[in-house]
Scaffold this active site. Structure first.
Site, PDB file in Angstrom:
ATOM      1  N   ASP A  39       0.845  -1.205   0.000  1.00 55.84           N
ATOM      2  CA  ASP A  39       0.000   0.000   0.000  1.00 55.84           C
ATOM      3  C   ASP A  39       0.883   1.258   0.000  1.00 55.84           C
ATOM      4  O   ASP A  39       1.861   1.336   0.753  1.00 55.84           O
ATOM      5  CB  ASP A  39      -0.871  -0.043   1.270  1.00 55.84           C
ATOM      6  N   ASP A  48       2.891   4.932  -5.413  1.00 58.84           N
ATOM      7  CA  ASP A  48       2.195   6.194  -5.160  1.00 58.84           C
ATOM      8  C   ASP A  48       3.087   7.367  -5.560  1.00 58.84           C
ATOM      9  O   ASP A  48       3.879   7.867  -4.764  1.00 58.84           O
ATOM     10  CB  ASP A  48       1.800   6.269  -3.676  1.00 58.84           C
ATOM     11  N   HIS A  74      -7.307  10.225   4.287  1.00 63.69           N
ATOM     12  CA  HIS A  74      -6.909   9.186   5.232  1.00 63.69           C
ATOM     13  C   HIS A  74      -7.208   9.621   6.681  1.00 63.69           C
ATOM     14  O   HIS A  74      -7.263  10.811   6.959  1.00 63.69           O
ATOM     15  CB  HIS A  74      -5.417   8.888   5.100  1.00 63.69           C
ATOM     16  N   GLY A  75      -7.358   8.639   7.555  1.00 65.06           N
ATOM     17  CA  GLY A  75      -7.495   8.934   8.980  1.00 65.06           C
ATOM     18  C   GLY A  75      -8.933   9.043   9.453  1.00 65.06           C
ATOM     19  O   GLY A  75      -9.880   8.781   8.697  1.00 65.06           O
ATOM     20  N   HIS A 118      -9.377   5.301  -1.766  1.00 69.53           N
ATOM     21  CA  HIS A 118      -8.591   5.343  -0.523  1.00 69.53           C
ATOM     22  C   HIS A 118      -9.363   6.170   0.501  1.00 69.53           C
ATOM     23  O   HIS A 118     -10.296   6.889   0.161  1.00 69.53           O
ATOM     24  CB  HIS A 118      -7.231   5.989  -0.786  1.00 69.53           C
ATOM     25  N   ALA A 133     -11.405   5.309   2.844  1.00 66.18           N
ATOM     26  CA  ALA A 133     -12.829   4.963   2.781  1.00 66.18           C
ATOM     27  C   ALA A 133     -13.424   4.537   4.122  1.00 66.18           C
ATOM     28  O   ALA A 133     -14.565   4.084   4.172  1.00 66.18           O
ATOM     29  CB  ALA A 133     -13.040   3.862   1.740  1.00 66.18           C
TER      30      ALA A 133
HETATM   31  P1  13P Z   1      -8.675   5.106   5.996  1.00 62.09           P
HETATM   32  O1  13P Z   1      -7.752   5.962   6.793  1.00 62.09           O
HETATM   33  O2  13P Z   1      -9.932   5.826   5.646  1.00 62.09           O
HETATM   34  O3  13P Z   1      -8.938   3.800   6.617  1.00 62.09           O
HETATM   35  O4  13P Z   1      -7.939   4.803   4.585  1.00 62.09           O
HETATM   36  C1  13P Z   1      -6.992   3.777   4.467  1.00 62.09           C
HETATM   37  C2  13P Z   1      -6.257   3.818   3.184  1.00 62.09           C
HETATM   38  O5  13P Z   1      -6.605   4.483   2.237  1.00 62.09           O
HETATM   39  C3  13P Z   1      -5.060   2.963   3.080  1.00 62.09           C
HETATM   40  O6  13P Z   1      -4.386   3.130   1.882  1.00 62.09           O
HETATM   41  O1  G3H Z   2      -2.917   5.053   3.748  1.00 58.66           O
HETATM   42  C1  G3H Z   2      -2.545   4.993   4.893  1.00 58.66           C
HETATM   43  C2  G3H Z   2      -2.826   3.789   5.693  1.00 58.66           C
HETATM   44  O2  G3H Z   2      -3.819   4.072   6.630  1.00 58.66           O
HETATM   45  C3  G3H Z   2      -1.555   3.300   6.312  1.00 58.66           C
HETATM   46  O3  G3H Z   2      -1.166   4.118   7.366  1.00 58.66           O
HETATM   47  O4  G3H Z   2       1.231   4.608   6.889  1.00 58.66           O
HETATM   48  O5  G3H Z   2       0.297   4.772   9.224  1.00 58.66           O
HETATM   49  O6  G3H Z   2       0.627   2.555   8.139  1.00 58.66           O
HETATM   50  P1  G3H Z   2       0.343   4.020   7.950  1.00 58.66           P
HETATM   51 ZN    ZN Z   3      -4.535   5.124   1.090  1.00 57.32          ZN
END
Ligand code: 13P
Ligand code: G3H
Ligand code: ZN
Length: 307
Positions: free
Chosen positions: A81, A104, A180-181, A210, A212
């Site tokens: 990811d 990315d 995110h978050g 993403h 989501a």
């Molecule tokens: P969330 O923070 O909404 O769970 O998104 C996760 C994500 O996009 C990981 O790549």
């Molecule tokens: O896209 C982000 C994911 O939630 C992963 O988060 O980089 O803190 O592991 P992280």
């Molecule tokens: Zn993401």
């Protein structure tokens, strides 16, 4: 059974549903995802971020995922990811552990994103590994100060089509207002569905959403009750995610909701059972709550019984 991203997303595209992609950092989260996949007879995407690799090790996470995938008949994609580090993505491809990687390059200028993504795709495809790429900044709509800035940051449909034609990536992560978050929106969840529709019409590969997570009310309630300070947390509503799936999203990324479930489970258990010191007992309710969240996502995405 380990499969590529292309494999599960092509099937999802034919069936017009989406597959959940869940982030793992440890054994318990992986177990929760695998148990949910088994209960719902659904394919799953198990993904590790650069942060997860830093925390637990690429080899260690790969070993866990490979053993879990070997033990099930359900299709499992092992995916990198948000690979922002070009060399790390190459390493993930070359060591053969991942069946799919995300490069990315969204923070790079368009031409440079194309150039680097193309290189990754060339090496990955030789090894039959799928590539997800990203175009646009995944930031909440409220984060943009003006309409002009918003248009400049969210994925441009024409540019997306050009990007996919030039890079030959297998899936495209798009920026349509998610973030995110746990803090995505101040008011109601607001996504740019018009933009998403146009991207889906112009782009030939499956789209990825993403950011989501929904910040489910029941989980948030437990977290808050047991001391977690997240009162203004707000996620993407289930109906918004479903609409995105209707419009062509085929991979839906969820990490935050698993973090919240893990947190809720641990906080509640420790408060109610202060005498317990065995980590296996402490982590059990957290694992169960994460499994419930994954099962709910699988249902929401229309993915039940697809494996
Ligand atoms: P969330 O923070 O909404 O769970 O998104 C996760 C994500 O996009 C990981 O790549
Ligand atoms: O896209 C982000 C994911 O939630 C992963 O988060 O980089 O803190 O592991 P992280
Ligand atoms: Zn993401």
């Amino acid at each position: 059974m380990l499969v590529t991203l292309t494999h599960v997303l092509a099937k999802a595209d034919r069936g017009r549903y989406a597959v959940g992609a869940f982030n793992v950092n440890n054994l318990e989260t992986l177990q929760a995802i695998m148990d949910a996949s088994e209960s719902e007879r659904a394919p799953v995407i198990v993904q590790t971020s650069e942060g997860a690799i830093e925390y637990a090790g690429m080899e260690e996470l790969a070993a866990l995922a490979h053993i879990a995938a070997k033990k099930t008949k359900r299709p499992v994609v092992f995916h990198l990811d948000h690979g922002k580090n070009f060399d790390l993505v190459m390493e993930a491809i070359q060591n053969g552990w991942y069946t799919s990687v995300m490069f990315d390059g969204s923070s790079l200028p368009f031409k440079e994103n194309v150039r680097q993504t193309k290189k990754i795709v060339a090496v990955a495809h030789k090894r039959r590994i799928s590539v997800e790429a990203e175009l646009g900044a995944i930031a909440g709509i409220e984060d943009f100060v003006s309409v002009e800035e918003r248009d400049a940051q969210l994925t441009d449909p024409k540019q997306a089509a050009q990007f996919v034609r030039q890079t030959h990536c297998d899936a495209l992560a798009v920026a349509v207002g998610t973030k995110h978050g746990a803090y995505k929106f101040k008011g109601e969840s607001r996504l740019d569905f018009g933009r998403l529709k146009e991207i889906a019409e112009r782009v030939s590969v499956p789209l990825v959403l993403h950011g989501a997570s929904g910040v489910p009310a029941n989980i948030k309630k437990i977290c808050t009750k047991y001391g977690c300070e997240i009162s203004s947390a707000k996620g993407v509503s289930d109906s918004a995610v479903r609409k995105a799936v209707m419009l062509g999203v085929r991979k839906v990324n969820v990490d935050t909701d698993l973090r919240l479930a893990f947190d809720a489970g641990i906080r509640k258990f420790l408060k109610e059972r202060p005498e317990v010191i065995d980590p296996r007992e402490i982590l059990k309710p957290a694992k169960e709550l994460m499994m419930k969240v994954v099962r709910q996502k699988i249902k929401m995405l229309g993915c039940v019984g697809k494996a």
